[in-house]
Design an enzyme around this catalytic site. Structure first.
Site, PDB file in Angstrom:
ATOM      1  CB  SER A  11     -64.302   7.172  -3.506  1.00 49.15           C
ATOM      2  OG  SER A  11     -63.374   7.678  -4.449  1.00 49.15           O
ATOM      3  CG  ASP A 301     -67.333   6.738 -11.437  1.00 46.96           C
ATOM      4  OD1 ASP A 301     -66.093   6.825 -11.541  1.00 46.96           O
ATOM      5  OD2 ASP A 301     -67.900   6.664 -10.327  1.00 46.96           O
ATOM      6  CG  HIS A 304     -64.543   5.809  -8.515  1.00 48.57           C
ATOM      7  ND1 HIS A 304     -65.528   6.773  -8.598  1.00 48.57           N
ATOM      8  CD2 HIS A 304     -63.812   6.086  -7.411  1.00 48.57           C
ATOM      9  CE1 HIS A 304     -65.419   7.603  -7.582  1.00 48.57           C
ATOM     10  NE2 HIS A 304     -64.377   7.217  -6.849  1.00 48.57           N
TER      11      HIS A 304
END
Length: 327
Positions: A11, A301, A304
């Site tokens: 991600s 978040d 990340h």
């Protein structure tokens, strides 16, 4: 002149490939994209704005944004200047991608073969040869193996910390061997960060004080040490290739421990919602308010970093490591 940037991973490097697959690991809804472009659009990037792929493409003088390979509007120019195959939730451990319904690293290599055929069809053998010979290939994954597969889901609980680290390194080495066999000649492998200091890991196993969780950090350090040996072996077996292991552990740790030195005020919570656990579907426009001053936060978040933090990390990686690949 570097003709293209080609990226594999999770991600951190996914600009939206997961938008096109069946998985709950997505970021194509608000508040993701809160600061992305003039229209503040959620694109599938796991941040408030740009991610490392974009900053790297820009530093290399290729383009402002690196597209996802599975983007529906991909052009021939996009192919020729580079794409990302990365998929949120994946890892070197094959089980990690299965648990997250993400694109495995093996499948990302298969997609790379498909990509090569498209480049050849669009611009001929010479263009493909140029990309393989002079392009920059970046690989960044492994964090999900440690945080999700090993610790949170306990799906590899029969392994000790050391044996799991060795298992991850073996799969990483196999992937890198496959990438070199597929023709890549300038490869940067991003080592694991101090994953135990992510907000989510502090919440899950950092105690009442939400300290850094020692277990994940211990495995991350073991993986990084093993990757050093693996990269040395790959270089010995592929004398025509340049492979560099990017050690960002200490630099990122310093950002977390001494955020003020980098222009941040908060490094233990994410900006989204409570900042303690929200990520992907839990960080959404209905239940998750965005923090007051995003630029004060190291993390967007619970997993990340923010666009600002990514920019600082990429400058470090580029200046300390990637320039050696380009020379």
């Amino acid at each position: 002149m570097v003709p293209a940037l080609v990226v594999f991973g999770d991600s951190i490097m996914d600009p939206g490939n997961n938008n096109a697959i069946h998985t709950i690991v997505k970021a194509n809804f608000p508040p993701y994209g809160h600061d992305f472009g003039p229209d503040h659009r959620p694109t599938g990037r796991f941040s408030n704005g740009k991610i490392p792929t974009d900053f790297l493409a820009s530093r290399l003088g290729l383009k402002d944004l690196l597209p996802a390979y599975l983007a529906p509007d991909l052009t021939s120019h996009d192919l020729l200047t580079g794409v990302s195959f990365a998929s949120g939730g994946t890892g070197y451990d094959p089980l990690t991608a299965q648990l997250a319904s993400a694109i495995s690293m093996t499948d990302q290599l298969r997609m790379f073969d498909d990509y090569k055929q498209k480049v050849r069809a669009a611009a001929g053998d010479a263009a493909l040869s140029d990309i393989l010979a002079k392009g920059i290939f970046v690989v960044c994954t492994g964090s999900n193996d440690v945080t999700n597969t090993y610790f949170t889901l306990r799906a590899r609980s029969s392994y000790s910390h050391a044996s799991y680290a060795s298992f991850v390194v073996a799969h990483a080495a196999a992937f890198l061997d496959g990438l070199l066999s597929a023709g890549a000649r300038h490869v940067a492998v991003i080592g694991l960060p101090p994953v135990g200091c992510m907000p989510s890991q502090r919440t899950l196993s950092g105690g009442m004080a939400r300290d850094c969780s020692p277990g994940p950090n211990e495995i991350a350090e073991m993986v990084n040490a093993g990757m050093g040996s693996a990269v040395d072996s790959l270089k010995a077996n592929n004398p025509g290739a340049k492979v560099v292991l990017v050690d960002m552990y200490g630099f990122f740790m310093d950002m977390m421990v001494r955020p003020q030195g980098y222009g941040f005020r908060e490094s233990t919570l994410g900006c989204c919602g409570t900042g303690m656990m929200e990520v992907s579907v839990l960080c959404n426009g209905v239940t998750s308010a965005v923090c007051g001053v995003i630029a004060d936060y190291l993390f967007w978040d619970s997993y990340h970093p923010t666009e600002k933090a990514y920019g600082i990390l990429v400058d470090f990686v580029y200046d300390e490591y990637l320039q050696k690949l380009i020379e």
